[in-house]
Design a protein around this motif. Structure first.
Motif, PDB file in Angstrom:
ATOM      1  N   THR E  15       0.839  -1.209   0.000  1.00 34.86           N
ATOM      2  CA  THR E  15       0.000   0.000   0.000  1.00 34.86           C
ATOM      3  C   THR E  15       0.868   1.251   0.000  1.00 34.86           C
ATOM      4  O   THR E  15       0.601   2.216  -0.739  1.00 34.86           O
ATOM      5  N   GLU E  16       1.913   1.232   0.805  1.00 34.04           N
ATOM      6  CA  GLU E  16       2.782   2.400   0.898  1.00 34.04           C
ATOM      7  C   GLU E  16       3.527   2.645  -0.429  1.00 34.04           C
ATOM      8  O   GLU E  16       3.641   3.787  -0.885  1.00 34.04           O
ATOM      9  N   ALA E  17       3.965   1.583  -1.068  1.00 36.41           N
ATOM     10  CA  ALA E  17       4.660   1.737  -2.354  1.00 36.41           C
ATOM     11  C   ALA E  17       3.707   2.311  -3.411  1.00 36.41           C
ATOM     12  O   ALA E  17       4.076   3.185  -4.204  1.00 36.41           O
ATOM     13  N   ILE E  18       2.488   1.814  -3.391  1.00 38.25           N
ATOM     14  CA  ILE E  18       1.480   2.322  -4.331  1.00 38.25           C
ATOM     15  C   ILE E  18       1.200   3.800  -4.043  1.00 38.25           C
ATOM     16  O   ILE E  18       1.085   4.616  -4.955  1.00 38.25           O
ATOM     17  N   ARG E  19       1.101   4.129  -2.761  1.00 40.55           N
ATOM     18  CA  ARG E  19       0.822   5.512  -2.383  1.00 40.55           C
ATOM     19  C   ARG E  19       1.920   6.448  -2.909  1.00 40.55           C
ATOM     20  O   ARG E  19       1.646   7.518  -3.475  1.00 40.55           O
ATOM     21  N   GLN E  20       3.153   6.023  -2.728  1.00 43.57           N
ATOM     22  CA  GLN E  20       4.273   6.857  -3.188  1.00 43.57           C
ATOM     23  C   GLN E  20       4.230   7.052  -4.703  1.00 43.57           C
ATOM     24  O   GLN E  20       4.471   8.137  -5.210  1.00 43.57           O
ATOM     25  N   GLN E  21       3.923   5.957  -5.415  1.00 43.45           N
ATOM     26  CA  GLN E  21       3.836   6.047  -6.880  1.00 43.45           C
ATOM     27  C   GLN E  21       2.709   7.008  -7.280  1.00 43.45           C
ATOM     28  O   GLN E  21       2.859   7.818  -8.203  1.00 43.45           O
ATOM     29  N   ALA E  22       1.606   6.946  -6.556  1.00 45.22           N
ATOM     30  CA  ALA E  22       0.467   7.815  -6.855  1.00 45.22           C
ATOM     31  C   ALA E  22       0.817   9.273  -6.582  1.00 45.22           C
ATOM     32  O   ALA E  22       0.523  10.169  -7.397  1.00 45.22           O
ATOM     33  N   VAL E  23       1.466   9.507  -5.453  1.00 46.31           N
ATOM     34  CA  VAL E  23       1.832  10.877  -5.084  1.00 46.31           C
ATOM     35  C   VAL E  23       2.793  11.465  -6.118  1.00 46.31           C
ATOM     36  O   VAL E  23       2.688  12.636  -6.491  1.00 46.31           O
ATOM     37  N   LYS E  24       3.681  10.610  -6.600  1.00 46.11           N
ATOM     38  CA  LYS E  24       4.711  11.075  -7.535  1.00 46.11           C
ATOM     39  C   LYS E  24       4.103  11.651  -8.813  1.00 46.11           C
ATOM     40  O   LYS E  24       4.568  12.650  -9.353  1.00 46.11           O
TER      41      LYS E  24
END
Lengths: 238, 238, 238, 238, 238, 238
Positions: E15-24
């Motif tokens: 979830t955290e990796a996905i969140r970072q990708q989304a934020v980017k």
């Protein structure tokens, strides 16, 4: 119930092999009547022979005197289903369509392994009319003539297994159809070696014919209207 | 060049009408040989009759003694092209495929107007095998039996025009195919009334056969391999 | 009849080669008028150049003063047919569609062998619009630029034969289309070596144009309506 | 980022309307550069005019001196995307594809309501190349010429709403695409009356162009290779 | 705007990796809310787990208290989009569809490279429902389990590059889709090595969600009607 | 043999009706075990409820203690088959696919008549995954909620007959599928009034399950691999 299983070639030994395969899968209360056409080729390996077979089967089945509950057209990739469906009210099941529909119930993508490459075109045509080419991963041929399939069963099995493996590994198939009525006895062996379900067309067609009769379903006459009464020069031919 | 044009029914008057239509469109140097099958139906209006016709045409054409440069199968929506293509090396053109390919050259979406609704299924099958259902806007029937088309040509034309108009207005067709060899003479009349090009299958097939012969093109034997020499019980049938 | 054959590139030598190919297949009574666009690329090998060619061909053909009976668009995979079909009432035949429809008459599955891989996308697009991708076995490129095809015909033939063989053996093609107007003279040679019929687009298009004219068929204006009269800034461009 | 939005016709008022629509949907940090072709039709309503527009847009955009991050081809159903995609490395978004892809994200089946019936064929072609005809419920025309859309916006809205309603009720559409860049301002009104989402192509294309640039995605040069350096007779045309 | 990005597995690190990708990829004004389902599998690698995830995501998102403007379903090839689209009025974007539609804008034919071969069937199913299998060149698997992708990123990248290269060279792909939310960080690396654009599903979905919100587009309730109010035994499950 | 027939909703009365329909068509030696999910909707009329049902059925069937030979998923157009096929080795037959495949054996083109229009989208999705949309003439809804079908059977029959007639007359269907497990008892009545075969999904699925078991066919694990052993948070849910 009584199911007529029609061989498409004139070789009685093939008719007998088909009959045995049909009996093996049929319910105890189902009677199998296997018939051989009166004219045509000893093995059907092309469209010319297949058209001849279509007429010979219609000729033979329409001259049967006893009533029947369903007809199985036991030639893989052969012509004739639409004509039989017009002639009779009972369900008519072609082993090509039976095998393809059955494969779709248990897998995602099927491949056909048939006898000779020269028949692949007409198999493709039948699958296209059925509407299931989208789920066909490959059409492959063992390059063994129909009548040699039984002469050397070991060689036949070996070649079919080779092609079936390629269909699974290279083409992405997950179910194999044996694309020839004469391969009837080989399904278990191929399945054991290749590791995916193997569908035999005769077994599939007899089972589906039983399923249709059990549901009291008949041929849609809106789809396959009964021929209008008219004089037919030279008919029946047999 | 010499083109064999094979009627699919046993009615000589239809053969003669087809012959005249073929002669009308053919080049001066093309000889038209029209043939009638020796057995089958007086009019082919269903799959059973069509399979019979397929075999009767193969039977008839393979007994011709003079050489020929192309064969036209003059039955709309009928079986048999693949068998003829196997039997002969020269081009074989089915009037269904000829009309559909021709329509695609001059328009976007074609519609077929045929004789009886009961034949729509088999016309659909042929178009599907040809691969051009995606450009088919509609299959419509005038509900006039084949042999009545010529008996009352005015009524036939009226009904065909009605269906053709609906195909253009409601279904989005921009070319009309006359879906019956027996409609051969009506193309101009329908075109005049409906205002879109009307393709007659016999004319289209003869023209395409000439086009193929002029290009020195023959049937791909890779697609339609010559039947292997083998005894055929009861063949020829005629 | 008079058929305008329009080259899509500005290289006169290619126009001449196309003209010769057209004359070779045309009937004695057909006059071939070959034209070269006034602007554009010396060889068309991509969509940008192809769009430019489409306009240049429309520009060139619409400035012809003599009447004509049909137009052949002699660029394989090129844009423009729909525009020409709107501009004129006579049949317009694109060599891509001509080759594909012709191949379908004599085989089951065709493959295209063209010049450069960079043009495969646009060839695919044209075949998709025609509706015949379902019968396309493969699109292959010999990786020889258009203008080098004639410079070293032997090398060109060798490479084309190699790809054609792979199309037949690996991809299941049974007819080969030469996918470039500049390959016009190579059909016989490739056919002799590969053993399946080889269709040349220019020959096919001229033959089909004749076939359409012989049938008195014109472009469906319902499909390709004549442009409305309106001022066009900068037109004609040539 | 800077996005070039190219009108396909030569009418400056349409360019300005498109620019306003683009600006309305674009992010604050996006600069919209709207351009008008130097030659062609005042309104593009057919393939001939559309091919001309394709070249005029390529001509106009390739003469821009400032750099840009994306190009929007603002003509619904028009030719040219593949050429622009070859000429530039930045993303090129055609409003037809933008609208169709956008519709697929929010609904199941979309319908297009465009200006004139005569353009339906080319819209269909574009959707077929995009590969989304399977999700297209209907192509409908309000039968209002492009330049009259803005002259009488009420009548335009009324007619578009009528066709959109039929698309929803009769054809099963659940999203409507406004099939003409000149309909840019009508989306909200149609949506309010018909009750399903209405997608405007210009807005969709600008939004998707931003989305691509934000992802650092560029045109695949494997799909749309840069034209090889070669002399082009008469180019640029403008 | 606020976009909910829903992981499909129960692993918080993913979830955290996905969140970072989304934020980017998201705009500065977009708030990303990443959520993890309360039940299900630690990694979703099959239909059983995927159905469970579909329900767990619906359960989790429907219990959110703050309002949101769009939902991203961040599982490649997973079930659930249609259910979420019924539950909410805001746009719901599945990363499979987002990646496929995005790829179609910048290339001709895309390939998917995913984690395990066992998930290819369900990815194929999703692409078929989207309607974009016609533009899919290949589905390939790196044969690395989802949770190992991040454990050894170098090995993952190497294997993905290998499969991506085969997709481009052998299958004709010109855009690569990373077929697993857990591959989020690898797009640039694969693109650098393979030389065609690489689309990451999470980035694509966030960008498309922003695009839809910017256009004021919502889910078509005609396509995905809001569930009727009725008692649901055991719901919510979480 | 023992066949588990799983209702998708939580209404016991529907389970009992389905059980009776299954028993009616099953062979004497077949034992029917009808089960009801422990959670979910009282009637499944949308994707959200259907996804919930998919999980509830998997949950319920996987907790059965006695062995079984096949599973029938008795919800028309519902999710879940692929998950069940992964969980078990025995054949899993979904009533949607059973009805569609059965219809194809006895007719050319089938139509579905279901309960509510809001479920047509998901029925279409299932048919698309099965690959038989090409043979689907129409999807129609009687606009009667599932639980009212049995409350007023006469009204239900009347409405279904009306839609079935339109499907035959207007859409060209020649077989009707009853698109809701709750319509189980109405097949004969509709068939008598409409005059084409009517297929009931539950009967079709039980018959096909028997056919598969008789052929010793099991689910292809290559297509539907058994879930890998891994901890599942919160599972089973029931």
């Amino acid at each position: 119930m009584r199911i007529v299983v029609a061989n498409v070639n004139t070789t009685e030994a093939v008719t007998e092999a088909i009959r045995q395969q049909a009996v093996k899968v049929a319910s105890d209360t189902t009677e199998i009547v296997a018939v051989t056409p009166d004219f045509g080729a000893g093995s059907v390996e092309g469209n010319f022979e297949s058209y001849l077979a279509a007429v010979a089967v219609m000729d033979r089945v329409s001259r049967l005197e006893e009533p029947f509950d369903a007809v199985v057209l036991a030639g893989f990739g052969e012509h004739g289903k639409e004509g039989l469906a017009e002639l009779f009210d009972v369900p008519v099941v072609d082993i090509t369509e039976a095998a393809a529909h059955t494969a779709c119930l248990i897998g995602r993508r099927y491949a056909v392994v048939t006898s000779l490459r020269r028949t692949l075109g007409q198999i493709h045509d039948r699958l296209q009319l059925i509407g299931l080419t989208g789920r066909c991963a490959a059409l492959r041929a063992a390059e063994i003539p129909v009548l040699e399939l039984e002469a050397d069963e070991d060689r036949a099995a070996t070649r079919i297994v080779e092609e079936a493996r390629l269909a699974v590994e290279d083409d992405g198939a997950d179910v194999i159809l044996l694309g020839c009525a004469g391969m009837a006895g080989l399904a278990e062996r191929v399945e054991a070696e290749v590791g995916v379900p193997v569908v035999d067309g005769v077994a599939a067609a007899v089972s589906l014919a039983e399923a249709l009769v059990n549901q009291n379903l008949t041929t849609s006459k809106r789809a396959y209207p009964t021929p209008q009464p008219k004089p037919l020069k030279g008919w029946p031919l047999g």
